[in-house]
Design a protein around this motif. Structure first.
Motif, PDB file in Angstrom:
ATOM      1  N   TYR A  93       0.814  -1.213   0.000  1.00  0.00           N
ATOM      2  CA  TYR A  93       0.000   0.000   0.000  1.00  0.00           C
ATOM      3  C   TYR A  93       0.852   1.271   0.000  1.00  0.00           C
ATOM      4  O   TYR A  93       0.331   2.377   0.145  1.00  0.00           O
ATOM      5  N   GLY A  94       2.155   1.118  -0.152  1.00  0.00           N
ATOM      6  CA  GLY A  94       3.015   2.286  -0.273  1.00  0.00           C
ATOM      7  C   GLY A  94       3.595   2.821   1.005  1.00  0.00           C
ATOM      8  O   GLY A  94       4.199   3.899   1.007  1.00  0.00           O
ATOM      9  N   HIS A  95       3.452   2.093   2.110  1.00  0.00           N
ATOM     10  CA  HIS A  95       3.998   2.545   3.383  1.00  0.00           C
ATOM     11  C   HIS A  95       5.415   2.008   3.577  1.00  0.00           C
ATOM     12  O   HIS A  95       5.726   0.885   3.177  1.00  0.00           O
ATOM     13  N   ARG A  96       6.242   2.792   4.217  1.00  0.00           N
ATOM     14  CA  ARG A  96       7.577   2.321   4.589  1.00  0.00           C
ATOM     15  C   ARG A  96       7.479   1.609   5.929  1.00  0.00           C
ATOM     16  O   ARG A  96       6.819   2.090   6.846  1.00  0.00           O
ATOM     17  N   VAL A  97       8.118   0.462   6.031  1.00  0.00           N
ATOM     18  CA  VAL A  97       8.154  -0.296   7.286  1.00  0.00           C
ATOM     19  C   VAL A  97       9.568  -0.166   7.845  1.00  0.00           C
ATOM     20  O   VAL A  97      10.529  -0.634   7.235  1.00  0.00           O
ATOM     21  N   SER A  98       9.692   0.491   8.989  1.00  0.00           N
ATOM     22  CA  SER A  98      11.023   0.780   9.521  1.00  0.00           C
ATOM     23  C   SER A  98      11.623  -0.399  10.273  1.00  0.00           C
ATOM     24  O   SER A  98      12.839  -0.621  10.217  1.00  0.00           O
ATOM     25  N   SER A  99      10.797  -1.169  10.972  1.00  0.00           N
ATOM     26  CA  SER A  99      11.370  -2.277  11.757  1.00  0.00           C
ATOM     27  C   SER A  99      10.304  -3.294  12.133  1.00  0.00           C
ATOM     28  O   SER A  99       9.107  -2.995  12.140  1.00  0.00           O
TER      29      SER A  99
END
Length: 386
Positions: A93-99
């Motif tokens: 969905y275009g979100h960045r997943v940091s951790s």
């Protein structure tokens, strides 16, 4: 569980690792971290599983604890799969997943920003429990064809744990995944994501109260005398649920105020003066024009600095005729110029990226509209929040 993180631009380098964590690597661009508390729960799992291992394979001695620890690793591998599914859908969905962090209560996926629709919120949240139920179902099916022994004990435990994780995570209460599913439902019906967070957050607080009373229900319903560990686990779970739900409620209340912050309406009228203009003259010009801020410009008329109000007030009146205005102006560095139409979450993110007392607001054609003071932003935010 998946947890939204404050919106921010992707960092130029690797994200700082939270204290007390160990980095195992990365999956789909997200750091995989293990919190130090995981080793405590892994040791506890090893102790609890050891008697069952001894029953199936007598005579292992201390190796039964090694087998128990191996089961803990296997179990958390399935928890990692649960979290990776959150990360995968969020990235789709275009979100960045940091951790992705594994801790003693399970795992957490830090997703940058908020879902942009109820549909996104639903699928990012629900895919985790679905994955756990799928793993549990597959393990249960394979149990029937697995030979007796340690392997079958591991498959048995994996099936039971994942089915339990899947079901419990669907409970409609934040911070559980089911709470985000509830939020998406309320969002879809009401059109208000913040209302969805409030409903799911209060549901989480209610669940925390119910969990706290579990030892007493256990005695009343099953006639089993609760142990000290039952009280301890009830308190730990209740605190976890209450704090997570309370954070979600606060987060929703804060975010509901953000659309009210509009830079254009908060801007102070500004007057422009040459850098070498005597400070006394600049102040007199600003007073005449009833401007709340002073912007210094170079010989070509380009803005180069913002007069700092605190620094200005610190200059005695008798010195102002002899001091250039640039002496109390902050250089207009990158990040201190903002577009006139910036507002809401974008405005807060810009201020967070480059903290300062004042920002220059420019119109789309490049002309100076005014100066935005963080004091005015804070005042507006607090006033509209009361």
């Amino acid at each position: 569980m998946s947890e939204p993180a404050p919106s921010s631009p992707p960092p130029s380098g690797p994200s700082p690792r939270p204290p007390g964590t160990i980095r195992l690597g990365s999956i789909a661009g997200a750091d995989v971290l293990v919190n130090g508390s995981w080793f405590v729960i892994a040791a506890l799992i090893a102790l609890l599983v050891a008697p069952r291992v001894e029953q199936v394979e007598p005579g292992l001695g201390s190796l039964k604890y090694v087998a128990g620890f191996a089961f803990a690793v296997l179990l958390y591998a399935s928890v990692l799969l649960h979290e990776v599914s959150h990360a995968y859908v969020a990235r789709r969905y275009g979100h960045r997943v940091s951790s992705i962090t594994l801790h003693f209560l399970g795992g957490m996926t830090a997703v940058e920003g908020e879902a942009r629709s109820a549909k996104q919120e639903f699928w990012i949240a629900v895919v985790g429990p679905i994955t756990s139920l799928a793993v549990g179902g597959a393990a249960l099916a394979s149990w029937f064809v697995t030979p007796d022994g340690l392997l079958k004990v591991g498959v048995e435990g994996l099936a039971g744990a994942n089915l339990l994780i899947g079901v419990l995570n669907l409970v409609p209460a934040l911070p559980l995944d089911g709470g985000r599913v509830l939020k998406s439902a309320v969002w879809q019906v009401s059109g208000n994501p913040h209302r969805g967070s409030l409903v799911a957050g209060w549901s989480g607080r209610g669940l925390a109260v119910l969990v706290l009373g579990w030892p007493f229900y256990q005695q009343a319903l099953f006639g089993t005398q609760p142990l000290v560990v039952d009280y301890l686990l009830a308190v730990v779970m209740a605190v976890f649920l209450w704090s997570g739900a309370s954070a979600a409620i606060l987060h929703a209340r804060i975010r509901s105020r953000l659309p009210l912050l509009v830079a254009r309406t908060l801007a102070r009228r500004a007057v422009t003066v040459r850098e070498d203009t005597p400070l006394a003259q600049a102040v007199a010009t600003a007073q005449t024009l009833r401007a709340g801020s002073i912007v210094t410009v170079d010989a070509q008329g380009r803005p180069v600095g913002l007069v700092n109000e605190s620094a200005l007030l610190a200059v005695p009146d008798e010195r102002r005729p002899w001091m250039p205005t640039s002496g109390v102006a902050r250089p207009l560095e990158p990040g201190l110029t903002l577009p006139l139409d910036i507002s809401g979450e974008e405005l807060v993110a810009a201020i967070s990226r480059r903290p300062a007392e004042e920002y220059l607001l420019v119109a789309p054609d490049g002309t100076i509209h005014g100066v935005l003071s963080t004091v005015d932003v804070d005042r507006a935010f607090n006033r509209r929040g009361n």
